[in-house]
Design a protein around this motif. Sequence first.
Motif, PDB file in Angstrom:
ATOM      1  N   LEU A 148       0.421  -1.370   0.170  1.00 52.33           N
ATOM      2  CA  LEU A 148       0.008  -0.308   0.017  1.00 52.33           C
ATOM      3  C   LEU A 148       0.754   1.670  -0.199  1.00 52.33           C
ATOM      4  CD1 LEU A 148      -2.987  -0.467   2.980  1.00 52.33           C
ATOM      5  CD2 LEU A 148      -3.338  -0.665  -0.167  1.00 52.33           C
ATOM      6  N   VAL A 149       0.318   2.229  -1.039  1.00 55.78           N
ATOM      7  CA  VAL A 149       1.369   3.506  -0.303  1.00 55.78           C
ATOM      8  C   VAL A 149      -0.120   4.664  -0.478  1.00 55.78           C
ATOM      9  CG1 VAL A 149       2.377   5.041  -1.719  1.00 55.78           C
ATOM     10  CG2 VAL A 149       2.722   3.297  -2.605  1.00 55.78           C
ATOM     11  N   PHE A 150       0.437   5.275   0.757  1.00 52.00           N
ATOM     12  CA  PHE A 150       0.009   6.113   1.287  1.00 52.00           C
ATOM     13  C   PHE A 150       0.447   7.802   1.057  1.00 52.00           C
ATOM     14  CE2 PHE A 150      -1.210   2.228   3.637  1.00 52.00           C
ATOM     15  CZ  PHE A 150      -2.096   2.327   3.825  1.00 52.00           C
ATOM     16  N   ASN A 151      -0.275   9.023   1.092  1.00 53.72           N
ATOM     17  CA  ASN A 151       0.883  10.072   1.035  1.00 53.72           C
ATOM     18  C   ASN A 151       1.810  10.559   2.523  1.00 53.72           C
ATOM     19  OD1 ASN A 151      -0.361  11.319  -1.732  1.00 53.72           O
ATOM     20  ND2 ASN A 151      -2.857  10.810  -0.636  1.00 53.72           N
ATOM     21  N   ASN A 152       0.742   9.676   3.723  1.00 50.26           N
ATOM     22  CA  ASN A 152       1.805   9.739   4.882  1.00 50.26           C
ATOM     23  C   ASN A 152       1.102   9.197   5.585  1.00 50.26           C
ATOM     24  OD1 ASN A 152      -0.658  11.051   5.860  1.00 50.26           O
ATOM     25  ND2 ASN A 152      -0.952  12.422   5.005  1.00 50.26           N
TER      26      ASN A 152
END
Lengths: 110, 110
Positions: free
Chosen positions: A69-73
Amino acid sequence: MAESSKPGLFVHHVFFWMKNPGSEADKNKLVEGLNTLIDIPGYITAHIGYPADTTRPVIDRSYAISWLLVFNNGEEEATYQTHPTHVKFVEDYAYLWERVVVYDSVGPKL
Amino acid sequence: MAESSKPGLFVHHVFFWMKNPGSEADKNKLVEGLNTLIDIPGYITAHIGYPADTTRPVIDRSYAISWLLVFNNGEEEATYQTHPTHVKFVEDYAYLWERVVVYDSVGPKL
């Protein structure tokens, strides 16, 4: 500008080793569980993976399933961790895995 | 449709452990090298990372730098591996790392 230049982007990568590594049914069951996580809001990218057929010595192919998963922060990732759907996933599917390794990466430092 | 549903998407994730783990200069040098790879065409997403401040027992924070690339397929990743800029990166910067672990993941199987 390359995405790598975004400060703070948070990459959450999970690798699962199974209790029954030879069981395709167990792997499919885990993938079923991971698919429930896709409905949790807040991430940029999700990816369910299997070891690729690349075989250089530095490549670890011993895991069964990966979950990216890639998140903004990091705050968004923290929210994901405590989301009821994620808590239920761990409760319902943890019996399938023997070992989990997580790499949480943020960057770059600017 | 969630990105996880794209068949064949190839995730290449590299973790570096340094010969001199305490040297910020060495880490910065490696990041300089990774930034040369960003100009190689063919990937969807690139991300240079440092261990996040998450600390659950399953999280491996022992590496120094991570390097994530997402490709449309394994052929694109194979092309990246043999690209002169990548070959030169390994030649010029390998002296910095003690250990490299690579996870190459494709999925999902449909």
